[in-house]
Motif scaffolding. Structure first.
Motif, PDB file in Angstrom:
ATOM      1  N   ASP A 125      44.902  46.284  39.487  1.00 22.80           N
ATOM      2  CA  ASP A 125      43.464  46.566  39.520  1.00 22.80           C
ATOM      3  C   ASP A 125      42.658  45.279  39.379  1.00 22.80           C
ATOM      4  O   ASP A 125      41.646  45.084  40.066  1.00 22.80           O
ATOM      5  CB  ASP A 125      43.084  47.541  38.395  1.00 22.80           C
ATOM      6  CG  ASP A 125      43.616  48.937  38.640  1.00 22.80           C
ATOM      7  OD1 ASP A 125      43.808  49.287  39.816  1.00 22.80           O
ATOM      8  OD2 ASP A 125      43.843  49.669  37.664  1.00 22.80           O
ATOM      9  N   ASN A 160      37.968  41.416  45.803  1.00 24.39           N
ATOM     10  CA  ASN A 160      36.597  41.844  46.101  1.00 24.39           C
ATOM     11  C   ASN A 160      35.617  40.682  45.953  1.00 24.39           C
ATOM     12  O   ASN A 160      34.624  40.597  46.674  1.00 24.39           O
ATOM     13  CB  ASN A 160      36.191  42.996  45.179  1.00 24.39           C
ATOM     14  CG  ASN A 160      36.789  44.317  45.607  1.00 24.39           C
ATOM     15  OD1 ASN A 160      37.096  44.513  46.785  1.00 24.39           O
ATOM     16  ND2 ASN A 160      36.963  45.229  44.670  1.00 24.39           N
ATOM     17  N   ARG A 190      34.408  41.802  37.809  1.00 20.05           N
ATOM     18  CA  ARG A 190      35.764  41.370  37.462  1.00 20.05           C
ATOM     19  C   ARG A 190      35.853  41.015  35.984  1.00 20.05           C
ATOM     20  O   ARG A 190      36.840  41.330  35.310  1.00 20.05           O
ATOM     21  CB  ARG A 190      36.167  40.162  38.308  1.00 20.05           C
ATOM     22  CG  ARG A 190      37.609  39.725  38.050  1.00 20.05           C
ATOM     23  CD  ARG A 190      37.924  38.384  38.666  1.00 20.05           C
ATOM     24  NE  ARG A 190      39.300  37.994  38.382  1.00 20.05           N
ATOM     25  CZ  ARG A 190      39.742  37.477  37.258  1.00 20.05           C
ATOM     26  NH1 ARG A 190      38.890  37.287  36.250  1.00 20.05           N
ATOM     27  NH2 ARG A 190      41.007  37.164  37.086  1.00 20.05           N
ATOM     28  N   THR A 234      29.887  40.989  41.864  1.00 23.80           N
ATOM     29  CA  THR A 234      31.330  41.255  41.902  1.00 23.80           C
ATOM     30  C   THR A 234      32.066  40.389  40.883  1.00 23.80           C
ATOM     31  O   THR A 234      33.082  40.807  40.316  1.00 23.80           O
ATOM     32  CB  THR A 234      31.904  40.987  43.311  1.00 23.80           C
ATOM     33  OG1 THR A 234      31.635  39.632  43.694  1.00 23.80           O
ATOM     34  CG2 THR A 234      31.297  41.926  44.330  1.00 23.80           C
ATOM     35  N   SER A 258      40.032  43.374  42.063  1.00 24.52           N
ATOM     36  CA  SER A 258      38.710  42.850  41.711  1.00 24.52           C
ATOM     37  C   SER A 258      38.557  41.404  42.165  1.00 24.52           C
ATOM     38  O   SER A 258      37.496  41.002  42.658  1.00 24.52           O
ATOM     39  CB  SER A 258      38.495  42.949  40.197  1.00 24.52           C
ATOM     40  OG  SER A 258      38.425  44.298  39.785  1.00 24.52           O
ATOM     41  N   GLN A 307      36.056  44.112  34.025  1.00 22.60           N
ATOM     42  CA  GLN A 307      37.379  44.727  34.137  1.00 22.60           C
ATOM     43  C   GLN A 307      38.402  43.954  33.313  1.00 22.60           C
ATOM     44  O   GLN A 307      39.333  44.535  32.764  1.00 22.60           O
ATOM     45  CB  GLN A 307      37.814  44.787  35.595  1.00 22.60           C
ATOM     46  CG  GLN A 307      39.059  45.639  35.811  1.00 22.60           C
ATOM     47  CD  GLN A 307      39.216  46.059  37.245  1.00 22.60           C
ATOM     48  OE1 GLN A 307      38.612  45.501  38.145  1.00 22.60           O
ATOM     49  NE2 GLN A 307      40.039  47.060  37.484  1.00 22.60           N
TER      50      GLN A 307
END
Length: 472
Positions: A79, A86, A167, A163, A83, A170
């Motif tokens: 995951d 992305n 990240r 973005t 990120s 996350q």
């Protein structure tokens, strides 16, 4: 409406800026300080207060094995890898938007060959004519007088930066999830150990009750009650054996691969629960530095920039197409003296009637900005609630742990007395069984309380925005 737009256009032409409204950060829709009350025990002030985001996760977690497991997760978690990809995608998209501010120059070399049939020529002979050309050209370069392209570039920049914040958010979540999964595995290892020791103790009591029943000293009731406690402990052994395996599988998924056996916990909270202190008396304004809140603000900034692009659509646009080069009827004559060519084609596009499309697009941009404001405010409110919940838990966990510890100690003494009286034949096994079950429950509760205290420290670190630094 027309006067305001004309005023904005004049300001844009004079100042060279876009028509986007001046960005103003919305006021935080939460209290300036955290809730107070019986659940919120005040913490001692830190000697040198600093933001939790300044505490790297390597400094926060003391256990070296846990630090290595977290490092593995940050390197391998899928995951988090998505990120990062992305971010690369958003960076490329921003590059496309930024490139629109510059003219696109291309070089071309071409040949145009035409055959004319003999029936169309005076001499009746077919002929082939050729024309060669080469040069540099600029196609449809828009002069950004009203900041449309600059606004779109700014929106792309904010989306790209958003973005990056996503990240970081996350990464915080991943660090906390790995730590909590590690702590949960320790708790279930302890529960498995408790079930094993209880089973061993109950098997001893069961053997004693069987011998007494065989000797006629007690009724079968004591024996069957003792057997029921053995079977209950056996059941718990199976349950927690499976749960430990499930915990290891969950940790493997978070890490993105098998966790080396040397890095798995050994069933002790002591080293893992030694965490750095969270600074006290932090204002709620620290929430505005949380990556998820910053991501929402980046989205708001992008929506604000899109209003500028929508406003610019009401005004004329000028695009330029130009080329310069050489042309010749023969390839050898290309680029020789006297063969130069050029063309210049400016184009003015003046919107007169579009059926209300531009106005509708502007209304959409403004509505999207209002939506982004609401989402930004909701992000802060959600963050405030998460911190308040964690603080409420922290304020009561010490009392809960102390009472659970006292309960476990009292239950242990009670069970020891009843067990001794049973073995002397002074009372039936029923009293010892009830006391043993109360002790087992108290010991389970003590494990849960220790897990809650350690997990609360991890959660508080997460919700205050710690552990996202790139070099952490």
């Amino acid at each position: 409406m027309k006067k305001s737009i004309l005023s904005l256009a004049a300001a844009a032409l004079l100042a060279g800026c876009s028509l986007a409204p001046v960005y103003q950060q919305p006021a935080a829709p939460v209290a300036a300080s955290w809730p107070a009350g019986d659940a919120y025990k005040p913490a001692p002030a830190a000697a040198e207060p600093r933001k939790v985001a300044d505490i790297a996760w390597r400094d926060y977690f003391a256990d070296e094995r846990l630090r290595q497991v977290i490092a593995l997760a940050l390197a391998n978690n899928r995951d988090l890898r998505v990120s990062a990809l992305n971010i690369e995608k958003a960076r490329a998209q921003y590059g496309i938007e930024q490139a629109a501010l510059l003219p696109k120059v291309s070089a071309t070399v071409s040949q145009n060959a035409t055959r004319t049939p003999g029936t169309m020529r005076p001499d009746g002979e077919p002929a082939v004519s050729r024309q060669y050309s080469g040069g540099l050209g600029v196609a449809a370069y828009e002069l950004d007088f009203f900041g449309k392209l600059r606004s779109l570039s700014e929106a792309g920049l904010q989306q790209y930066l958003g973005t990056e914040e996503a990240r970081r958010a996350q990464q915080i979540s991943l660090v906390a999830e790995v730590a909590n999964a590690y702590l949960t595995l320790i708790a279930d290892q302890q529960r498995l150990g408790l079930a094993a020791s209880t089973l061993k103790s109950q098997q001893i009591s069961f053997e004693l009750s069987k011998r007494r029943f065989a000797a006629g000293a007690t009724s079968g009731l004591d024996m069957y009650e003792s057997q029921s406690s053995v079977e209950a402990a056996r059941n718990d052994m199976a349950v927690y054996t499976a749960q430990v395996a499930l915990d290891q599988n969950a940790l493997t998924l978070l890490v993105g691969g098998a966790v080396p056996a040397a890095l798995l916990p050994s069933g002790q909270f002591d080293a893992v629960s030694r965490l750095a202190a969270i600074p006290a008396e932090l204002p709620s304004a620290v929430l505005q530095q949380r990556p998820d809140v910053l991501e929402a603000e980046r989205t708001l900034r992008a929506a604000n920039a899109n209003i500028g692009a929508a406003r610019a659509a009401f005004f004329p646009s000028i695009s330029l197409t130009a080329s310069a080069g050489s042309a010749s009827s023969s390839l050898s004559g290309l680029f020789k003296g006297g063969s130069s060519t050029w063309s210049f084609l400016p184009q003015l596009n003046l919107p007169i009637f579009d059926g209300g499309v531009n106005r509708a697009n502007l209304n959409i941009a403004k509505t999207e900005r209002d939506i982004a404001v609401a989402r930004y405010e909701k992000a802060i409110q959600s963050a405030f609630r998460e911190v308040a919940d964690a603080l409420a838990q922290r304020g009561t966990l010490d009392e809960r742990l102390a009472s659970q510890q006292a309960l476990a100690e009292a239950s242990a003494k009670s069970f020891a007395i009843h067990e001794a009286r049973y073995q002397k034949g002074a009372e039936s096994y029923l009293n010892a069984l009830v006391s043993q079950r109360a002790l087992y429950s108290a010991q389970q509760g003590l494990i849960s309380a220790r897990l809650s205290q350690a997990s609360n420290a991890v959660t508080l670190y997460k919700v205050l925005g710690g552990g996202w630094q790139p070099d952490a």
